[in-house]
Write a protein that holds these residues in place. Sequence first.
Motif, PDB file in Angstrom:
ATOM      1  N   HIS A 177       0.831  -1.210   0.000  1.00  0.00           N
ATOM      2  CA  HIS A 177       0.000   0.000   0.000  1.00  0.00           C
ATOM      3  C   HIS A 177       0.866   1.262   0.000  1.00  0.00           C
ATOM      4  O   HIS A 177       0.583   2.225  -0.719  1.00  0.00           O
ATOM      5  CB  HIS A 177      -0.911   0.020   1.232  1.00  0.00           C
ATOM      6  CG  HIS A 177      -2.077  -0.900   1.139  1.00  0.00           C
ATOM      7  ND1 HIS A 177      -3.001  -0.859   0.103  1.00  0.00           N
ATOM      8  CD2 HIS A 177      -2.487  -1.909   1.941  1.00  0.00           C
ATOM      9  CE1 HIS A 177      -3.905  -1.798   0.288  1.00  0.00           C
ATOM     10  NE2 HIS A 177      -3.618  -2.449   1.391  1.00  0.00           N
ATOM     11  N   LEU A 178       1.914   1.247   0.846  1.00  0.00           N
ATOM     12  CA  LEU A 178       2.785   2.421   0.929  1.00  0.00           C
ATOM     13  C   LEU A 178       3.477   2.682  -0.410  1.00  0.00           C
ATOM     14  O   LEU A 178       3.584   3.825  -0.863  1.00  0.00           O
ATOM     15  CB  LEU A 178       3.828   2.211   2.034  1.00  0.00           C
ATOM     16  CG  LEU A 178       3.293   2.269   3.466  1.00  0.00           C
ATOM     17  CD1 LEU A 178       4.348   1.768   4.448  1.00  0.00           C
ATOM     18  CD2 LEU A 178       2.855   3.682   3.829  1.00  0.00           C
ATOM     19  N   ALA A 210       1.074   4.093  -2.984  1.00  0.00           N
ATOM     20  CA  ALA A 210       0.808   5.506  -2.740  1.00  0.00           C
ATOM     21  C   ALA A 210       2.015   6.360  -3.104  1.00  0.00           C
ATOM     22  O   ALA A 210       1.874   7.532  -3.469  1.00  0.00           O
ATOM     23  CB  ALA A 210       0.434   5.721  -1.279  1.00  0.00           C
ATOM     24  N   ASP A 211       3.197   5.752  -3.020  1.00  0.00           N
ATOM     25  CA  ASP A 211       4.429   6.478  -3.312  1.00  0.00           C
ATOM     26  C   ASP A 211       4.490   6.911  -4.771  1.00  0.00           C
ATOM     27  O   ASP A 211       4.998   7.984  -5.098  1.00  0.00           O
ATOM     28  CB  ASP A 211       5.600   5.565  -2.957  1.00  0.00           C
ATOM     29  CG  ASP A 211       6.929   6.280  -2.965  1.00  0.00           C
ATOM     30  OD1 ASP A 211       7.512   6.410  -4.048  1.00  0.00           O
ATOM     31  OD2 ASP A 211       7.358   6.730  -1.900  1.00  0.00           O
ATOM     32  N   GLY A 212       4.010   6.039  -5.666  1.00  0.00           N
ATOM     33  CA  GLY A 212       3.923   6.383  -7.080  1.00  0.00           C
ATOM     34  C   GLY A 212       5.153   6.103  -7.918  1.00  0.00           C
ATOM     35  O   GLY A 212       5.109   6.224  -9.141  1.00  0.00           O
ATOM     36  N   THR A 259       5.941  -2.946  -6.360  1.00  0.00           N
ATOM     37  CA  THR A 259       4.571  -2.827  -6.864  1.00  0.00           C
ATOM     38  C   THR A 259       4.395  -3.552  -8.184  1.00  0.00           C
ATOM     39  O   THR A 259       3.318  -3.534  -8.770  1.00  0.00           O
ATOM     40  CB  THR A 259       4.182  -1.351  -7.061  1.00  0.00           C
ATOM     41  OG1 THR A 259       5.183  -0.732  -7.880  1.00  0.00           O
ATOM     42  CG2 THR A 259       4.076  -0.637  -5.735  1.00  0.00           C
TER      43      THR A 259
END
Lengths: 307, 91
Positions: free
Chosen positions: A129-130, A133-135, A174
Amino acid sequence: MTALAEVSAYVPPGRVPIESLAPDLGLSPMQLRVFRRYHGLSEVSRDPGRSLPELLASAALRLRGLAEPRVRETVRYVLYARSMPVVAPFPLNPLHELTWRLGLGHAVAFTVTHQACATALHAMALAGHLLAADGDPAARALVVAGEKVYTRVAKIVPETSFFAEASAACLVSTSGPKDQLLAYAAASRGEFDGDPGRFQAESAYGLADIITAALTQAGLRPADVSLILPHNVNKVSWRRVCRLLEFPADRVLLDNVASVGHGFCADAFINYQTAIERSLLKAGDAYVIAAAGAAPGATFSAMVFRH
Amino acid sequence: MSGTAARDRVMESIHTVLPGLLPAGSSAPELSDKTRLMEDLGMTSVVTLELMLGLEDVLDIQIDVEEIQPDDVSSLGALADFIAGQMGVTG
């Protein structure tokens, strides 16, 4: 999507037979017989010469990715998945010492706990998840697991198992060509708090239900699963889970129960390493990681991966 | 040994082994076929396994716990039936 970019485990060579733990833990000969005969426990790993940061580093330094400075720079988060709330006396901070040793002082480092031995799955999901969100598709998170038998509660799970000193590390990303996370299901069950008898009686149902939930989420059935990588508490509980799932017991990797013991949150990764060493997973296989964490209450967790 | 004789022997053995596994200080309960291990005696699944090992010693048999179903340990009578069955007797 969350994927496991690389996994490593460190199992120390030292072992002690469970009988040697009996005087310290007040175990009777009958209790030891139950542990050996029914639970399938025999010896547990110990690493008295290593501190906790050294134990964790022993696994992390086996990650080839961390040997490359450009990969180390991409590690944004370090998550320590831990069973026990206390692992070192104040003011020692094993996690921060570890991040300095690994050259990851730039990363946000924190401990994930409260799901006891099921916390590693939560940590992997949280890392995903982190990073999402980091992208940055190149960003990585490092999840580490493993503990010392520091206190009495960190030596034994009463009537269930013995804790082992071992460690594991996992680089989470990811995206990736393998070990892609297909589903994650977890259930925190507060009603088991203070009722160990009920937990013993119902834990197999809890694990079977959460594995079924994760498989359903992934659009799979037990028959589609090549391997279950369990928590290494004991063999008898997993045989019950297999009966409930109608899943062949020989596809649950239980070999490390007798020879290593229960490595806190590191079991899944220890068993993953064993599975790779024995070529038990081939590309495209679906496998399950599952664990139960006890006290306070209980958490049952399962993840489905595509290798 | 007939099935009935075997079952009687199992129940006798349960009466011998079980009191030693109950919490210290608890009063000796009335044990019968209908006595429930968990609800009436407060036995956990692990203490039930200790009972199995004790019965193995007394009866000089090996019990295959892989075959045990939850109903087999619901009561002392059910347990006696299961173990007598493991002793390979016919009624």
